[in-house]
Motif scaffolding. Structure first.
Motif, PDB file in Angstrom:
ATOM      1  N   THR A  52      -0.499   5.944   9.548  1.00  0.00           N
ATOM      2  CA  THR A  52      -1.116   5.874   8.218  1.00  0.00           C
ATOM      3  C   THR A  52      -2.526   6.455   8.234  1.00  0.00           C
ATOM      4  OG1 THR A  52      -1.806   3.577   8.664  1.00  0.00           O
ATOM      5  CG2 THR A  52       0.252   3.897   7.453  1.00  0.00           C
ATOM      6  N   LYS A  53      -3.266   6.208   9.318  1.00  0.00           N
ATOM      7  CA  LYS A  53      -4.617   6.767   9.423  1.00  0.00           C
ATOM      8  C   LYS A  53      -4.570   8.292   9.391  1.00  0.00           C
ATOM      9  CE  LYS A  53      -6.730   7.039  13.383  1.00  0.00           C
ATOM     10  NZ  LYS A  53      -7.433   6.714  14.644  1.00  0.00           N
ATOM     11  N   SER A 105      -1.696   4.714   1.991  1.00  0.00           N
ATOM     12  CA  SER A 105      -0.345   5.205   1.760  1.00  0.00           C
ATOM     13  C   SER A 105      -0.150   6.608   2.333  1.00  0.00           C
ATOM     14  CB  SER A 105      -0.054   5.225   0.252  1.00  0.00           C
ATOM     15  OG  SER A 105       1.188   5.826  -0.008  1.00  0.00           O
ATOM     16  N   VAL A 106       0.989   6.811   2.977  1.00  0.00           N
ATOM     17  CA  VAL A 106       1.289   8.135   3.547  1.00  0.00           C
ATOM     18  C   VAL A 106       1.852   9.072   2.491  1.00  0.00           C
ATOM     19  CG1 VAL A 106       1.693   7.151   5.837  1.00  0.00           C
ATOM     20  CG2 VAL A 106       3.619   7.458   4.288  1.00  0.00           C
ATOM     21  N   PHE A 115      -6.301   3.094   6.393  1.00  0.00           N
ATOM     22  CA  PHE A 115      -4.906   2.676   6.585  1.00  0.00           C
ATOM     23  C   PHE A 115      -4.208   2.529   5.241  1.00  0.00           C
ATOM     24  CE2 PHE A 115      -7.594   0.735   9.934  1.00  0.00           C
ATOM     25  CZ  PHE A 115      -7.217   1.581  10.961  1.00  0.00           C
ATOM     26  N   ARG A 154       0.822  -1.214   0.000  1.00  0.00           N
ATOM     27  CA  ARG A 154       0.000   0.000   0.000  1.00  0.00           C
ATOM     28  C   ARG A 154       0.856   1.264   0.000  1.00  0.00           C
ATOM     29  NH1 ARG A 154      -5.079  -0.671   4.190  1.00  0.00           N
ATOM     30  NH2 ARG A 154      -6.715  -0.962   2.648  1.00  0.00           N
ATOM     31  N   GLN A 155       2.026   1.194   0.617  1.00  0.00           N
ATOM     32  CA  GLN A 155       2.812   2.409   0.780  1.00  0.00           C
ATOM     33  C   GLN A 155       3.514   2.863  -0.494  1.00  0.00           C
ATOM     34  OE1 GLN A 155       2.525   4.294   3.439  1.00  0.00           O
ATOM     35  NE2 GLN A 155       1.106   2.727   4.175  1.00  0.00           N
ATOM     36  N   TYR A 169       2.195   2.213  13.284  1.00  0.00           N
ATOM     37  CA  TYR A 169       1.957   2.180  11.837  1.00  0.00           C
ATOM     38  C   TYR A 169       0.501   2.519  11.520  1.00  0.00           C
ATOM     39  CZ  TYR A 169       1.263   0.277   7.150  1.00  0.00           C
ATOM     40  OH  TYR A 169       0.921   0.113   5.828  1.00  0.00           O
ATOM     41  N   CYS A 170      -0.422   1.895  12.243  1.00  0.00           N
ATOM     42  CA  CYS A 170      -1.855   2.136  12.004  1.00  0.00           C
ATOM     43  C   CYS A 170      -2.237   3.580  12.278  1.00  0.00           C
ATOM     44  CB  CYS A 170      -2.695   1.189  12.859  1.00  0.00           C
ATOM     45  SG  CYS A 170      -2.635  -0.537  12.338  1.00  0.00           S
TER      46      CYS A 170
END
Length: 275
Positions: A129-130, A92-93, A90, A68-69, A125-126
């Protein structure tokens, strides 16, 4: 328009609300929209409508954290999308797009995924990303008043996002109002959920145990579990409470059968502590 949808929730290996939402939303879009083009991005083959305006785009998955990232934003940008929709926050940043829409089902991880808090890196991480996905979104969709309130508090009441309360938006169009269901062959109580503490199904088992014997005899309890692991734990508790003979444990229930069970049940038990 060219609309991209994050299909990762479609790959969840067991029935759950997020997956049902994803399937129902895509099914509803296919029913009402034959004009716009929809691209479903996922790391493994998923079922999508067999229409010319729906296309599956497979992204690599050999390094899970990059799925996803890195890979998702790369393939999404390659398609020159007009809109991108995350079906959970959650994502991609690094993916920046002027029109990202994000659906938020749950906000407080302490309630929804308490096990995540046991793993510091997973929790970080969660949360990270959120926060990034919400900040990169042009609009947010929420499916309960509770989550709508929590997200507003999370944003510190910044009125910078259109926030839409979707209610049943995206859920399977097979649901309909039935004035009177005539095909009840047996009487039973219905409960459902996984073994997450917030679902509070342990209280359903405890409450059923306290019922008079004649009611337990006339009304069995049917429990729908989302995973085999949770079903085994429910069975163990039922044996502990000496009520296993009065309970049917159901796994991998289809949406069609679920609707039938809802309509046939004498009472639906859902004492969730948080939704």
């Amino acid at each position: 328009m060219k609309i991209g949808i994050d299909g990762v929730p479609l790959t969840i290996p067991f029935p759950c609300g997020t997956k049902n939402y994803a399937q129902g939303l895509i099914s509803a879009l296919a029913k009402i929209d034959k004009k716009n083009e929809y691209l479903i991005f996922a790391s493994q083959k998923v079922s999508i409508p067999k229409q010319k305006n729906f296309r599956f785009v497979q992204i690599p998955s050999f390094i899970p954290i990059l799925k996803r990232q890195i890979f998702l934003p790369f393939f999404a940008k390659k398609e020159s999308l007009d809109i991108f929709h995350y079906l959970e926050p959650f994502g991609s940043v690094i993916f920046k797009h002027p029109k990202i829409v994000t659906t938020i089902h749950d906000n407080n991880l302490n309630y929804t995924y308490p096990w995540v808090s046991k793993f510091l890196l997973k929790r970080l991480y969660c949360e990270f990303t959120k926060g990034a996905v919400i900040n990169n979104s042009a609009a947010l969709l929420v499916d309960s008043r509770t989550i709508q309130k929590e997200v507003k508090e999370y944003l510190k009441n910044r009125e910078i996002y259109p926030m839409v309360y979707t209610a049943l938006l995206g859920y399977n169009h097979h649901f309909r109002v039935i004035k009177k269901y005539k095909n009840r062959k047996s009487k039973f109580f219905l409960g459902m959920g996984d073994f997450a503490p917030r679902k509070n199904l342990v209280s359903v088992l405890k409450g059923y145990k306290l019922l008079p014997e004649e009611i337990k005899y006339s009304h069995k309890l049917k429990i729908i579990s989302s995973t085999k692991e949770s079903a085994l734990r429910f069975r163990s508790l039922a044996e502990k409470y000496a009520i296993s003979n009065n309970i049917d444990f159901l796994e991998n229930v289809t949406q069609e059968r679920l609707i039938k069970l809802y309509n046939e049940a004498s009472c639906f038990l859902y004492p969730s502590l948080y939704e």
